[in-house]
Design an enzyme around this catalytic site. Sequence first.
Site, PDB file in Angstrom:
ATOM      1  N   ASN A 255      -4.656  -3.076  20.460  1.00  7.89           N
ATOM      2  CA  ASN A 255      -5.464  -2.772  19.276  1.00  7.89           C
ATOM      3  C   ASN A 255      -6.050  -4.046  18.676  1.00  7.89           C
ATOM      4  O   ASN A 255      -5.322  -5.008  18.418  1.00  7.89           O
ATOM      5  CB  ASN A 255      -4.585  -2.067  18.234  1.00  7.89           C
ATOM      6  CG  ASN A 255      -5.383  -1.404  17.138  1.00  7.89           C
ATOM      7  OD1 ASN A 255      -6.603  -1.420  17.139  1.00  7.89           O
ATOM      8  ND2 ASN A 255      -4.693  -0.807  16.183  1.00  7.89           N
TER       9      ASN A 255
ATOM     10  N   ILE B 103      -6.750  -5.588  15.892  1.00 14.85           N
ATOM     11  CA  ILE B 103      -6.581  -5.851  14.464  1.00 14.85           C
ATOM     12  C   ILE B 103      -5.622  -7.024  14.278  1.00 14.85           C
ATOM     13  O   ILE B 103      -5.032  -7.515  15.233  1.00 14.85           O
ATOM     14  CB  ILE B 103      -6.071  -4.622  13.687  1.00 14.85           C
ATOM     15  CG1 ILE B 103      -4.692  -4.182  14.184  1.00 14.85           C
ATOM     16  CG2 ILE B 103      -7.048  -3.468  13.798  1.00 14.85           C
ATOM     17  CD1 ILE B 103      -4.089  -3.077  13.343  1.00 14.85           C
ATOM     18  N   ASP B 104      -5.494  -7.478  13.036  1.00 15.93           N
ATOM     19  CA  ASP B 104      -4.573  -8.563  12.675  1.00 15.93           C
ATOM     20  C   ASP B 104      -4.854  -9.869  13.419  1.00 15.93           C
ATOM     21  O   ASP B 104      -3.970 -10.426  14.082  1.00 15.93           O
ATOM     22  CB  ASP B 104      -3.133  -8.131  12.930  1.00 15.93           C
ATOM     23  CG  ASP B 104      -2.669  -7.022  12.002  1.00 15.93           C
ATOM     24  OD1 ASP B 104      -3.477  -6.549  11.191  1.00 15.93           O
ATOM     25  OD2 ASP B 104      -1.499  -6.632  12.089  1.00 15.93           O
TER      26      ASP B 104
ATOM     27  N   ASP C 260      -1.467  -7.968   3.082  1.00 22.07           N
ATOM     28  CA  ASP C 260      -1.920  -8.803   4.196  1.00 22.07           C
ATOM     29  C   ASP C 260      -2.616 -10.075   3.712  1.00 22.07           C
ATOM     30  O   ASP C 260      -3.763 -10.341   4.074  1.00 22.07           O
ATOM     31  CB  ASP C 260      -2.889  -8.024   5.091  1.00 22.07           C
ATOM     32  CG  ASP C 260      -2.338  -6.688   5.514  1.00 22.07           C
ATOM     33  OD1 ASP C 260      -1.130  -6.620   5.811  1.00 22.07           O
ATOM     34  OD2 ASP C 260      -3.100  -5.719   5.554  1.00 22.07           O
TER      35      ASP C 260
ATOM     36  N   GLU D 244       3.476  -6.133  14.889  1.00 21.46           N
ATOM     37  CA  GLU D 244       2.086  -6.443  14.552  1.00 21.46           C
ATOM     38  C   GLU D 244       2.001  -7.726  13.733  1.00 21.46           C
ATOM     39  O   GLU D 244       2.977  -8.455  13.579  1.00 21.46           O
ATOM     40  CB  GLU D 244       1.472  -5.277  13.779  1.00 21.46           C
ATOM     41  CG  GLU D 244       2.218  -4.921  12.514  1.00 21.46           C
ATOM     42  CD  GLU D 244       1.729  -3.622  11.898  1.00 21.46           C
ATOM     43  OE1 GLU D 244       0.835  -2.987  12.480  1.00 21.46           O
ATOM     44  OE2 GLU D 244       2.236  -3.232  10.836  1.00 21.46           O
TER      45      GLU D 244
ATOM     46  N   TRP E 219       0.767   0.140  19.991  1.00 23.82           N
ATOM     47  CA  TRP E 219       0.357   0.253  21.391  1.00 23.82           C
ATOM     48  C   TRP E 219       1.261  -0.632  22.262  1.00 23.82           C
ATOM     49  O   TRP E 219       2.467  -0.480  22.224  1.00 23.82           O
ATOM     50  CB  TRP E 219      -1.138  -0.058  21.535  1.00 23.82           C
ATOM     51  CG  TRP E 219      -1.959   1.182  21.299  1.00 23.82           C
ATOM     52  CD1 TRP E 219      -2.356   2.103  22.217  1.00 23.82           C
ATOM     53  CD2 TRP E 219      -2.443   1.654  20.040  1.00 23.82           C
ATOM     54  NE1 TRP E 219      -3.051   3.124  21.608  1.00 23.82           N
ATOM     55  CE2 TRP E 219      -3.122   2.881  20.272  1.00 23.82           C
ATOM     56  CE3 TRP E 219      -2.366   1.199  18.728  1.00 23.82           C
ATOM     57  CZ2 TRP E 219      -3.714   3.632  19.265  1.00 23.82           C
ATOM     58  CZ3 TRP E 219      -2.956   1.939  17.722  1.00 23.82           C
ATOM     59  CH2 TRP E 219      -3.622   3.141  17.993  1.00 23.82           C
TER      60      TRP E 219
END
Length: 336
Positions: free
Chosen positions: A166, A168-169, A55, A222, A187
């Site tokens: 969610n 994140i990211d 990442d 994502e 999700w």
Amino acid sequence: MPVGRPARRRTATLLAAGATVLACLAPTAVAAPAPPPGAGHPDPLPVTGDTVVHDPSAIRLKDGTYVVYSTHGGLEARTSRDGRHWQRSGSAFTALPSWWRAYSSESDPWAPEIVHRQGRYWLYYAVSSFGSNHSAIGLATSPTGLPGTWTDQGKIFETGPADPYNAIDPGIVEGDGRLWMSFGSYWTGIRMVELDGRTGRPVAGATVHHLATRPDAPYAVEAPYIVRRGGHYYLFVSYDRCCAGTDSTYNIRVGRSTSPTGPYTGSDGTPMTRGGGDVLLAGHGKYIGPGGQSVLRDRGRDILVHHYYDGEDGGTPKLGLAPLSWRPDGWPTLAR
């Protein structure tokens, strides 16, 4: 990164893979449909040194140093003077904020995003555990952007089991005179909120916009990252399964919109809220499961910054840097 992945993304201004090179230039991660064949996809630029990252987010600092921040270890840092040879240079955080433990028993941050605004550097990141959306996005600031100089500003956004998305990211983009943060994993997919341009935090009562999802469980999309170019906003996402070494099926796709909040579609017109998006980069040869991407905009050049799993090194995640160009119709493509 996947619903709480063991490592991650998300990126702002890096590289000159040597001026010479650039001049040429959720739910459980269930196996999703195999990505399109990788034949024809270009290899990343050659890099040396410590390039084991997940990442990655990269930027070129004011003194000309390139720095990549990545998942794990207080947000690990690698630095380079030429964008080609990288060395381990500590981490963003030397002391881990105590609030992280409420979301990660290991106090393990993921998916950093570094940007330069208002004369200082801003570092967004996620804290979660794998497979959970009890997650949070934090913010830190620094006068130099160098590892060890960051001051944590705390949690700015969170999600819990009752939320259909969610936290994140994180990815940051400016558009329509406003500041926006995209985020999400599995999700119901990719979301976006408006940020206060002065504080970098969500505006009071911010609407949570829906940018992309998959039509089938486990909704494996994502790592959003948005680039503004011309009259369009380009949403880059990672599809399918990450974090499984040589079994990873990650691939990078892109759609575009005339508004930062969407709707985003692929070149065939399919909305990204229904699984649309053009394949930009898929696994090929030893370069397995590329994803966790961002785009480094460095002195008029664009570089796709991502990780891949090295099929000749036991599936170790490594830094990928690929020159990004733009077709006459406005769509991005990878230089060969």
